[in-house]
Motif scaffolding. Sequence first.
Motif, PDB file in Angstrom:
ATOM      1  N   SER A   4      12.505  21.134  89.931  1.00 23.56           N
ATOM      2  CA  SER A   4      12.902  22.509  90.262  1.00 23.56           C
ATOM      3  C   SER A   4      14.265  22.709  90.818  1.00 23.56           C
ATOM      4  O   SER A   4      14.544  23.782  91.155  1.00 23.56           O
ATOM      5  N   HIS A   5      15.002  21.585  90.625  1.00 24.99           N
ATOM      6  CA  HIS A   5      16.544  21.843  90.900  1.00 24.99           C
ATOM      7  C   HIS A   5      17.488  21.408  89.966  1.00 24.99           C
ATOM      8  O   HIS A   5      17.219  20.762  89.068  1.00 24.99           O
ATOM      9  N   ARG A   6      18.708  22.091  89.594  1.00 26.18           N
ATOM     10  CA  ARG A   6      19.634  21.700  88.907  1.00 26.18           C
ATOM     11  C   ARG A   6      21.056  21.644  89.348  1.00 26.18           C
ATOM     12  O   ARG A   6      21.418  21.829  90.498  1.00 26.18           O
ATOM     13  N   TYR A 106      10.741  32.615  88.007  1.00 29.92           N
ATOM     14  CA  TYR A 106      10.186  31.557  87.496  1.00 29.92           C
ATOM     15  C   TYR A 106      10.565  30.282  87.875  1.00 29.92           C
ATOM     16  O   TYR A 106      11.789  30.020  87.562  1.00 29.92           O
ATOM     17  N   ASN A 107       9.897  28.884  87.958  1.00 27.09           N
ATOM     18  CA  ASN A 107      10.135  27.704  87.922  1.00 27.09           C
ATOM     19  C   ASN A 107      10.119  27.137  86.634  1.00 27.09           C
ATOM     20  O   ASN A 107       9.104  27.409  85.955  1.00 27.09           O
ATOM     21  N   ILE A 108      11.176  26.824  86.104  1.00 24.43           N
ATOM     22  CA  ILE A 108      11.274  26.281  84.516  1.00 24.43           C
ATOM     23  C   ILE A 108      11.008  24.904  84.390  1.00 24.43           C
ATOM     24  O   ILE A 108      11.899  24.459  85.066  1.00 24.43           O
ATOM     25  N   GLN A 109      10.179  24.418  83.702  1.00 27.72           N
ATOM     26  CA  GLN A 109       9.838  23.059  83.465  1.00 27.72           C
ATOM     27  C   GLN A 109      10.497  22.290  82.262  1.00 27.72           C
ATOM     28  O   GLN A 109      10.956  23.189  81.238  1.00 27.72           O
ATOM     29  N   PRO A 110      10.848  21.199  82.115  1.00 23.51           N
ATOM     30  CA  PRO A 110      11.526  20.746  80.960  1.00 23.51           C
ATOM     31  C   PRO A 110      10.681  20.980  79.737  1.00 23.51           C
ATOM     32  O   PRO A 110      11.612  20.917  78.611  1.00 23.51           O
ATOM     33  N   ASN A 111       9.603  21.168  79.986  1.00 28.95           N
ATOM     34  CA  ASN A 111       8.900  21.431  78.566  1.00 28.95           C
ATOM     35  C   ASN A 111       8.778  22.618  78.160  1.00 28.95           C
ATOM     36  O   ASN A 111       7.973  23.003  76.973  1.00 28.95           O
ATOM     37  N   GLY A 112       9.301  23.684  79.189  1.00 32.80           N
ATOM     38  CA  GLY A 112       9.364  25.060  78.640  1.00 32.80           C
ATOM     39  C   GLY A 112       8.470  25.820  79.095  1.00 32.80           C
ATOM     40  O   GLY A 112       8.265  27.273  79.076  1.00 32.80           O
ATOM     41  N   GLU A 113       7.638  25.205  80.132  1.00 34.86           N
ATOM     42  CA  GLU A 113       6.538  26.068  80.918  1.00 34.86           C
ATOM     43  C   GLU A 113       7.346  26.760  82.029  1.00 34.86           C
ATOM     44  O   GLU A 113       8.133  26.408  82.731  1.00 34.86           O
ATOM     45  N   ILE A 438      18.588  22.202  82.166  1.00 32.64           N
ATOM     46  CA  ILE A 438      17.803  21.596  83.224  1.00 32.64           C
ATOM     47  C   ILE A 438      17.888  20.130  83.395  1.00 32.64           C
ATOM     48  O   ILE A 438      18.675  19.409  83.008  1.00 32.64           O
ATOM     49  N   TYR A 439      17.810  20.076  85.173  1.00 31.64           N
ATOM     50  CA  TYR A 439      18.652  18.608  85.660  1.00 31.64           C
ATOM     51  C   TYR A 439      17.271  18.237  86.556  1.00 31.64           C
ATOM     52  O   TYR A 439      16.272  18.989  86.811  1.00 31.64           O
ATOM     53  N   ASP A 440      17.108  16.859  86.738  1.00 29.18           N
ATOM     54  CA  ASP A 440      15.785  16.437  87.260  1.00 29.18           C
ATOM     55  C   ASP A 440      16.005  15.928  88.612  1.00 29.18           C
ATOM     56  O   ASP A 440      15.051  15.248  89.146  1.00 29.18           O
ATOM     57  N   HIS A 441      16.983  16.297  89.427  1.00 28.25           N
ATOM     58  CA  HIS A 441      17.276  15.702  90.760  1.00 28.25           C
ATOM     59  C   HIS A 441      17.353  16.939  91.739  1.00 28.25           C
ATOM     60  O   HIS A 441      17.878  17.800  91.373  1.00 28.25           O
TER      61      HIS A 441
END
Length: 507
Positions: A4-6, A106-113, A438-441
């Motif tokens: 949820s962070h970028r 919205y919280n945006i997920q790497p898969n577009g959700e 999108i970032y993963d940490h």
Amino acid sequence: MSSSHRMATTESTDNSQDNQENLGDLFVVSSYSNFEKLAHGPRGTEARHSLSVYLFNPSDGSMILQNKLGDPKEVINPAFSRFHPRLNVVYTCTEDIENAGRIFAYNIQPNGELRELGSVDAGGTSTCYLTIDKEQKHMLAVNYWNSTLAVLPLDQETGAFKGPIQNIYDPKHGKAMVAAMKKNGGVNHSHNDESTIKQRQADPHSHALVLDPFVGTVAYVPDLGKDLIREFYYDRRRGAIDLELNMMPSGLSTGMPDGPRYFEFHPSYNVAYAVNELSSTIAIFCVDRKLLNEISKAANNGESMDRFKGRSTLTLMQSIQTIPSAFPTKLNTCGRICVHKSGRFVIVSNRGHESIAVFRVIAKGKKKGQLVSVGHFHTRGETPRHFQFDSSGQYLIVANQDTDTIAVFTFNLCSGEIMYTGNEYRVPSPNFVCSCPIYDHDLPVPSTVDQSLIESVTVESDLEESSDESTMEVYNNKLPKNLASELAIAQKEIEELKQRLAAVIHV
């Protein structure tokens, strides 16, 4: 780690993204879903789902649809989105002339959700712009139809709304609207003829709100209805717009309507650009940094802001047309304006001429920051309401509202020319393209930087003078150790990026 962070952008005071891994650019494309509730009149197709999420492929500029969502009865006419400068959170607002707008998070997920975090009342009708302040504690919303400006509290950890509106400013000071809605005999705001303009400019119409990127204390609001750039004092601590400091004509004051729509700062120079929707012009302003610092210092000391009333931080330097000189102005209205991340180009979309206009920024001399035309490039569709760059700045995605398409172009970093990639996608009435890298940490909440540290360094209008070694050495000695080290890392990264860009240009 949470997704949820970028990475922080230029709007953030945090520079700790060194080890971030980019999971790819997602683009959230919003669509009009109910034409009856708009001030203007789209000619495309009403969307059954008002939000689409695409994954971008930087190798060839192609896009893959990941998600469609947005109940058109709930998420009505989303027409502006904002990606959080530090979190994987995207906000969008509804454009509704009859009912108060809503802002969705919205919280945006790497898969577009997109996972909804909540929604709030926007405090006005036809909500059209969202800004997040430097401390990321507040969101500022603009409502086009009744011109109100609202401030809402944000949770720094999650990006969710912490509560309802905590401050609202009405430039009309409670006066009723003069113009009527379309269904009540009002005009179609898409048109640019004399009778339409007369109705459009019968009332104030705030169209954007941009905080100065230097101290974050002055809010610039283009008023399309009154041909003005309004300058407001923004209280960073309380999250409140308290006072209108000044109002500045948005163009040459020729007696013809201008209709300022958007306002953008140059990333390096003390220069700002306003695009005038009705006159198809760009107004270029010199920004008074010393006055901005004076306002910020007075605010920090709890002093009255009354002494700054009537003193503008802007001085008009140039006005330049966005369409060819022989093309009738009444057949065109401008859409978006954008300063390229390199600082070398300014880009505007023309609705009617159906083009992207590119301008080169003069880099040296007395005309530094002013513009020279590069050319006009057809958007392969009608009414290019919005466009967006990918995170590399080498691809341009254009939303052609009235032909129900988005088209992808390459952008030449050296010449500023754009070229169609052959990638085009059908999207009903697309009106906004939001880039979401999108970032993963996780990233820490940004620390509040003492504004006196910023104000103690006098930044001249020339970029070369503002970034010399002696100035930066003084600045580093004044900063806390952790911030000084982050600044050193950022400077190193800038030099590396310059070298990489130079290598690309000279290939």
